[in-house]
Design a protein around this motif. Structure first.
Motif, PDB file in Angstrom:
ATOM      1  N   LYS A  20      -0.983 -13.484 -10.613  1.00 33.19           N
ATOM      2  CA  LYS A  20      -1.941 -14.937 -10.085  1.00 33.19           C
ATOM      3  C   LYS A  20      -3.026 -14.662 -10.745  1.00 33.19           C
ATOM      4  CE  LYS A  20       1.181 -15.897  -5.718  1.00 33.19           C
ATOM      5  NZ  LYS A  20       1.120 -16.221  -4.797  1.00 33.19           N
ATOM      6  N   ASN A  22      -4.495 -13.288 -12.918  1.00 31.41           N
ATOM      7  CA  ASN A  22      -4.596 -13.379 -14.869  1.00 31.41           C
ATOM      8  C   ASN A  22      -3.536 -14.719 -15.070  1.00 31.41           C
ATOM      9  OD1 ASN A  22      -5.134 -10.810 -14.767  1.00 31.41           O
ATOM     10  ND2 ASN A  22      -3.374  -9.550 -14.773  1.00 31.41           N
ATOM     11  N   ASP A  23      -2.616 -14.579 -14.339  1.00 34.88           N
ATOM     12  CA  ASP A  23      -1.896 -16.098 -15.283  1.00 34.88           C
ATOM     13  C   ASP A  23      -3.281 -17.798 -15.066  1.00 34.88           C
ATOM     14  OD1 ASP A  23       1.456 -15.793 -13.100  1.00 34.88           O
ATOM     15  OD2 ASP A  23       0.434 -15.769 -14.917  1.00 34.88           O
ATOM     16  N   ALA A  24      -3.958 -17.493 -13.363  1.00 32.23           N
ATOM     17  CA  ALA A  24      -4.406 -18.329 -13.789  1.00 32.23           C
ATOM     18  C   ALA A  24      -5.768 -18.813 -14.700  1.00 32.23           C
ATOM     19  CB  ALA A  24      -5.291 -18.766 -12.192  1.00 32.23           C
ATOM     20  N   GLU A  26      -5.139 -17.594 -17.602  1.00 29.71           N
ATOM     21  CA  GLU A  26      -5.373 -18.222 -19.285  1.00 29.71           C
ATOM     22  C   GLU A  26      -4.714 -19.198 -19.268  1.00 29.71           C
ATOM     23  OE1 GLU A  26      -1.640 -15.593 -19.965  1.00 29.71           O
ATOM     24  OE2 GLU A  26      -2.134 -13.617 -19.157  1.00 29.71           O
ATOM     25  N   LYS A  27      -4.460 -20.073 -18.220  1.00 32.33           N
ATOM     26  CA  LYS A  27      -4.189 -21.374 -17.984  1.00 32.33           C
ATOM     27  C   LYS A  27      -5.552 -22.342 -17.721  1.00 32.33           C
ATOM     28  CE  LYS A  27       0.447 -20.813 -16.699  1.00 32.33           C
ATOM     29  NZ  LYS A  27       1.090 -20.889 -15.604  1.00 32.33           N
ATOM     30  N   VAL A  28      -7.031 -22.284 -17.867  1.00 38.26           N
ATOM     31  CA  VAL A  28      -8.112 -22.676 -17.998  1.00 38.26           C
ATOM     32  C   VAL A  28      -7.573 -23.915 -19.386  1.00 38.26           C
ATOM     33  CG1 VAL A  28     -10.706 -22.317 -18.362  1.00 38.26           C
ATOM     34  CG2 VAL A  28      -8.937 -20.834 -17.731  1.00 38.26           C
ATOM     35  N   PRO A  29      -7.904 -24.607 -19.249  1.00 35.23           N
ATOM     36  CA  PRO A  29      -8.058 -26.038 -20.158  1.00 35.23           C
ATOM     37  C   PRO A  29      -9.273 -26.052 -21.254  1.00 35.23           C
ATOM     38  CG  PRO A  29      -8.214 -27.094 -17.776  1.00 35.23           C
ATOM     39  CD  PRO A  29      -8.692 -25.394 -17.560  1.00 35.23           C
ATOM     40  N   GLU A  30      -9.215 -26.403 -22.199  1.00 40.28           N
ATOM     41  CA  GLU A  30     -10.342 -26.452 -22.293  1.00 40.28           C
ATOM     42  C   GLU A  30     -10.995 -28.008 -22.730  1.00 40.28           C
ATOM     43  OE1 GLU A  30      -9.267 -26.034 -26.902  1.00 40.28           O
ATOM     44  OE2 GLU A  30      -7.486 -25.574 -26.676  1.00 40.28           O
TER      45      GLU A  30
END
Length: 126
Positions: A20, A22-24, A26-30
């Motif tokens: 979980k 690692n998934d979070a 990868e999804k950091v917004p620009e």
């Protein structure tokens, strides 16, 4: 036997927690980027258009919650706030007239997509 089951459950819990994280990551917004655009020369008592170009990565932000411009003359304690109008293609703007020559600053307060950015730019009225 209970110890083996408990140990197995702990290992599964740790592995699930790691995936979980690692998934979070990868999804950091620009980040929300705001570029304030002001004419190079602004004359006293002449209308001027001040713009904020709002982007997130390569995408132009068309759905900002709020774009507000705060204009302040140097040396004064008070400022004037104006709501920016959406012009399209990620651009929000105000049109205003400056009654006095001097040095001013404008801060674009932009709230969009759960982020806030407020760049400030100085300019001169001649």
């Amino acid at each position: 036997m209970r110890k083996a089951i408990f140990l197995f459950a702990c290992v599964l819990f740790l592995l699930a927690g790691c995936s979980k994280e690692n998934d979070a990551a990868e999804k950091v917004p620009e980040l929300l980027e705001v570029s304030v655009n002001i004419p190079e020369v602004i004359q006293e008592n002449q209308e001027a258009v001040i713009q904020a170009a709002v982007t997130q990565g390569e995408e132009k932000v068309e759905d900002a919650n709020e774009v507000k411009f705060e204009v302040k003359k140097a040396g004064q304690d008070t400022s004037e706030e104006m709501i920016g109008e959406h012009q399209g293609k990620g651009v929000y703007s105000i049109t205003t007239t400056f009654q006095e020559a001097g040095i001013y600053s404008v801060t674009a307060h932009v709230t969009a997509r759960g982020m806030h950015n407020m760049p400030t730019k100085e300019f001169k009225i001649e």
